[in-house]
Design a protein around this motif. Sequence first.
Motif, PDB file in Angstrom:
ATOM      1  N   ILE A 105       0.843  -1.196   0.000  1.00  0.00           N
ATOM      2  CA  ILE A 105       0.000   0.000   0.000  1.00  0.00           C
ATOM      3  C   ILE A 105       0.880   1.249   0.000  1.00  0.00           C
ATOM      4  CG2 ILE A 105      -1.683   1.333   1.341  1.00  0.00           C
ATOM      5  CD1 ILE A 105      -2.810  -1.386   2.311  1.00  0.00           C
ATOM      6  N   LEU A 106       1.933   1.229   0.817  1.00  0.00           N
ATOM      7  CA  LEU A 106       2.873   2.351   0.855  1.00  0.00           C
ATOM      8  C   LEU A 106       3.515   2.578  -0.509  1.00  0.00           C
ATOM      9  CD1 LEU A 106       4.627   4.467   2.427  1.00  0.00           C
ATOM     10  CD2 LEU A 106       6.256   2.590   2.767  1.00  0.00           C
ATOM     11  N   TYR A 107       3.962   1.522  -1.158  1.00  0.00           N
ATOM     12  CA  TYR A 107       4.609   1.656  -2.469  1.00  0.00           C
ATOM     13  C   TYR A 107       3.641   2.178  -3.532  1.00  0.00           C
ATOM     14  CZ  TYR A 107       8.582  -0.922  -0.552  1.00  0.00           C
ATOM     15  OH  TYR A 107       9.661  -1.321   0.207  1.00  0.00           O
ATOM     16  N   ILE A 108       2.412   1.712  -3.480  1.00  0.00           N
ATOM     17  CA  ILE A 108       1.421   2.199  -4.440  1.00  0.00           C
ATOM     18  C   ILE A 108       1.149   3.683  -4.208  1.00  0.00           C
ATOM     19  CG2 ILE A 108      -1.010   2.051  -5.124  1.00  0.00           C
ATOM     20  CD1 ILE A 108      -0.815  -0.988  -4.648  1.00  0.00           C
ATOM     21  N   CYS A 109       0.966   4.058  -2.951  1.00  0.00           N
ATOM     22  CA  CYS A 109       0.716   5.474  -2.638  1.00  0.00           C
ATOM     23  C   CYS A 109       1.913   6.341  -3.024  1.00  0.00           C
ATOM     24  CB  CYS A 109       0.383   5.648  -1.167  1.00  0.00           C
ATOM     25  SG  CYS A 109      -1.237   4.996  -0.726  1.00  0.00           S
ATOM     26  N   LEU A 110       3.107   5.855  -2.747  1.00  0.00           N
ATOM     27  CA  LEU A 110       4.303   6.604  -3.137  1.00  0.00           C
ATOM     28  C   LEU A 110       4.413   6.743  -4.649  1.00  0.00           C
ATOM     29  CD1 LEU A 110       7.171   5.417  -0.762  1.00  0.00           C
ATOM     30  CD2 LEU A 110       6.277   7.721  -1.034  1.00  0.00           C
ATOM     31  N   SER A 111       4.084   5.682  -5.375  1.00  0.00           N
ATOM     32  CA  SER A 111       4.218   5.729  -6.832  1.00  0.00           C
ATOM     33  C   SER A 111       3.260   6.744  -7.436  1.00  0.00           C
ATOM     34  CB  SER A 111       4.012   4.350  -7.450  1.00  0.00           C
ATOM     35  OG  SER A 111       2.694   3.922  -7.281  1.00  0.00           O
ATOM     36  N   PHE A 112       2.011   6.757  -6.998  1.00  0.00           N
ATOM     37  CA  PHE A 112       1.135   7.733  -7.625  1.00  0.00           C
ATOM     38  C   PHE A 112       1.306   9.133  -7.048  1.00  0.00           C
ATOM     39  CE2 PHE A 112      -2.201   6.140  -4.662  1.00  0.00           C
ATOM     40  CZ  PHE A 112      -2.824   7.311  -4.269  1.00  0.00           C
ATOM     41  N   THR A 113       1.896   9.255  -5.881  1.00  0.00           N
ATOM     42  CA  THR A 113       2.249  10.582  -5.376  1.00  0.00           C
ATOM     43  C   THR A 113       3.401  11.168  -6.178  1.00  0.00           C
ATOM     44  OG1 THR A 113       1.528   9.994  -3.148  1.00  0.00           O
ATOM     45  CG2 THR A 113       3.020  11.860  -3.341  1.00  0.00           C
ATOM     46  N   LEU A 114       4.425  10.361  -6.431  1.00  0.00           N
ATOM     47  CA  LEU A 114       5.562  10.841  -7.235  1.00  0.00           C
ATOM     48  C   LEU A 114       5.131  11.143  -8.664  1.00  0.00           C
ATOM     49  CD1 LEU A 114       8.392   8.486  -5.926  1.00  0.00           C
ATOM     50  CD2 LEU A 114       8.054  10.910  -5.411  1.00  0.00           C
TER      51      LEU A 114
END
Length: 158
Positions: free
Chosen positions: A30-39
């Motif tokens: 979940i963290l990686y997905i959120c980070l990816s679409f935030t970046l």
Amino acid sequence: LIILSLGFIFYSLSFTSSGILNMLKKSRLILYICLSFTLLNILLNYLLIPKYGMIGAGIATSFSYFLGGILFMISSYKFRKLQPFRISYIKTILSGLIALFIIYYLVKIIVGISIYKIVLYFILFFGIYFGLLILFKGLEEEDINILKAIFKKLKIIK
């Protein structure tokens, strides 16, 4: 705001998928997905805002939300083979949009507003909406059972 709301509506449909991942204790994913679409959002805003202004910001953020929703849905499907959407959902949304556009153009043709016209538009909307649902075969067995129970309660059918 319209562009932004479309992206967020789609993202909100993925809340079930993110909840499934959370239940499976996949918080790192979940963290990686959120980070990816935030970046991605930051990058797209950097690229689109100078050229398109507010519209570029809306497009960037909506696209990021859309991608985040897709990633959540793919991930939950990968781990549990759970798909949050059925084809009947598309039929329901399409029926609602068509009915909304018909009523919208009808309101533009008929000038003036009164309580009677609002009630008429409301009745017409639901009539068109349910007619399209039946036409598109968008009602599932559970929906039909609920409608039958409502009609029985209202003593419309036996």
